[in-house]
Design an enzyme around this catalytic site. Structure first.
Site, PDB file in Angstrom:
ATOM      1  CG  HIS A 158      -3.146   3.795   1.837  1.00 52.25           C
ATOM      2  ND1 HIS A 158      -3.682   3.053   0.746  1.00 52.25           N
ATOM      3  CD2 HIS A 158      -3.241   2.529   2.818  1.00 52.25           C
ATOM      4  CE1 HIS A 158      -4.036   2.126   0.810  1.00 52.25           C
ATOM      5  NE2 HIS A 158      -3.796   1.524   2.265  1.00 52.25           N
TER       6      HIS A 158
ATOM      7  CB  CYS B 153      -0.847  -0.012   1.286  1.00 56.22           C
ATOM      8  SG  CYS B 153      -2.041  -1.316   1.100  1.00 56.22           S
TER       9      CYS B 153
ATOM     10  CG  ASN C 232      -6.564  -0.706   1.139  1.00 58.12           C
ATOM     11  OD1 ASN C 232      -5.895  -0.286   0.221  1.00 58.12           O
ATOM     12  ND2 ASN C 232      -6.104  -1.349   2.205  1.00 58.12           N
TER      13      ASN C 232
END
Length: 325
Positions: A252, A115, A282
């Protein structure tokens, strides 16, 4: 003193057509819209179609970014694709993107920091452009996390989605102050002791299978806010800026509670935070460029704005970049 800066001159994104809502997931696993929203802030996510692979998403995002920047694909001499879900073990998905864009010169490679991939990619591209090795780059975050999810595990399958975002970054001469356009500072961290808290239980060297994503959600949450704020504070220290100076915070998009906790701890203005986790879930390395693309497209993020990017991912990896658009 004139210096070379890595300036973002365009951004683009792509989301697969299929949308899966929380209500859809409630038909598959023991969950509910209320449960998911309360714990994550996610309401829906996009899922790649059968046969639609990571490089397909990356090519479409790259084409949108090139159009937004107003530059030709042949002017690109560096392509970096941040991804944890490449098309193949090798070659890199970046070379597939390169071929798909009709580019035959320059270099292309993948970068894997889960990520945190887009922030790690910014730092990597920034270093290569500022040394003069390359002149204009495409940095793409592209993921098909739906392919590594255990769709029977309600604690993980509700969290992730597919998508891609891209930016065109160009080496430009700037006056050499903190008021320059471009990437002003990057701060990256890793700590492999936390591997088992977020990982995929497979790989070509260990099991010769892809495996599924496994996560200790409470442990990841416990570490996330402190790690994120650590690198952001380092970015402020390196530049002399403070939270009050930011025009926008583009984090993020993993979990709304993590974002809110970071904003509160840093004393950031919640009105200056770009949030897309409710619509995208996500999307790992794609989440920051997707959010950036949304912020630019709707007119919030403008040329000259001071923007902070931050991310944390499996490994653990985490990082922050401060950029003047």
């Amino acid at each position: 003193m004139v210096t070379l800066r890595s300036v973002i001159i365009g951004a683009g994104c792509y989301l697969p057509e299929r949308v899966v809502t929380n209500a859809d997931l409630a038909k598959m696993v023991d969950t509910s819209d209320e449960w998911i929203v309360q714990r994550t802030g996610i309401r829906e996510r996009h899922i790649a179609a059968d046969g639609e692979v990571t490089s397909d998403l990356g090519i479409k995002a790259a084409q949108a970014a090139l159009a937004n920047a107003g530059v030709d694909a042949q002017s690109i001499d560096l392509i970096v694709v941040a991804t944890s879900t490449p098309d193949n073990t090798f070659p890199a998905s970046a070379v597939t993107v390169q071929a798909g864009l009709g580019i035959t010169g320059g270099a292309a490679f993948d970068l894997q920091a889960v990520c945190s991939g887009f922030v790690f990619g910014l730092a990597t591209v920034d270093g290569m452009l500022r040394t003069g090795m390359f002149k204009r780059a495409l940095l793409i975050g592209a993921e098909t996390f739906s392919r590594i999810l255990d769709w029977n595990d309600r604690t993980t399958c509700v969290l992730f989605g597919d998508g891609a975002g891209a930016v065109v970054i160009e080496a430009q001469e700037q006056p050499g102050t903190m008021n320059d356009r471009g990437i002003l500072t990057n701060h990256l961290r890793s700590d492999g002791r936390h591997k088992n808290k977020l990982y995929v239980d497979g790989g070509p060297s260990s099991t010769q299978t892809v495996g599924h994503l496994r996560m200790e959600g409470k442990e990841v949450f416990k570490h996330a806010v402190s790690m994120i704020t650590d690198v952001i504070k380092d970015a402020f220290k390196a530049t002399g800026y403070t939270a009050r100076d930011l025009d926008w915070f583009v984090p993020h998009q993993a979990n709304r509670r993590i974002i809110d906790g970071s904003v509160m701890k840093l004393g950031l203005d919640p009105a200056k935070v770009i949030i897309t986790v409710d619509k995208h879930g996500n999307t790992s390395a794609a989440s920051i460029p997707l959010a950036l693309c949304v912020g630019i497209a709707d007119g919030r993020i403008k040329k000259g704005d001071l923007v902070m990017f931050e991310a944390m991912g499996g490994g653990f990896t985490w990082g922050a970049s401060l950029v003047r658009m």
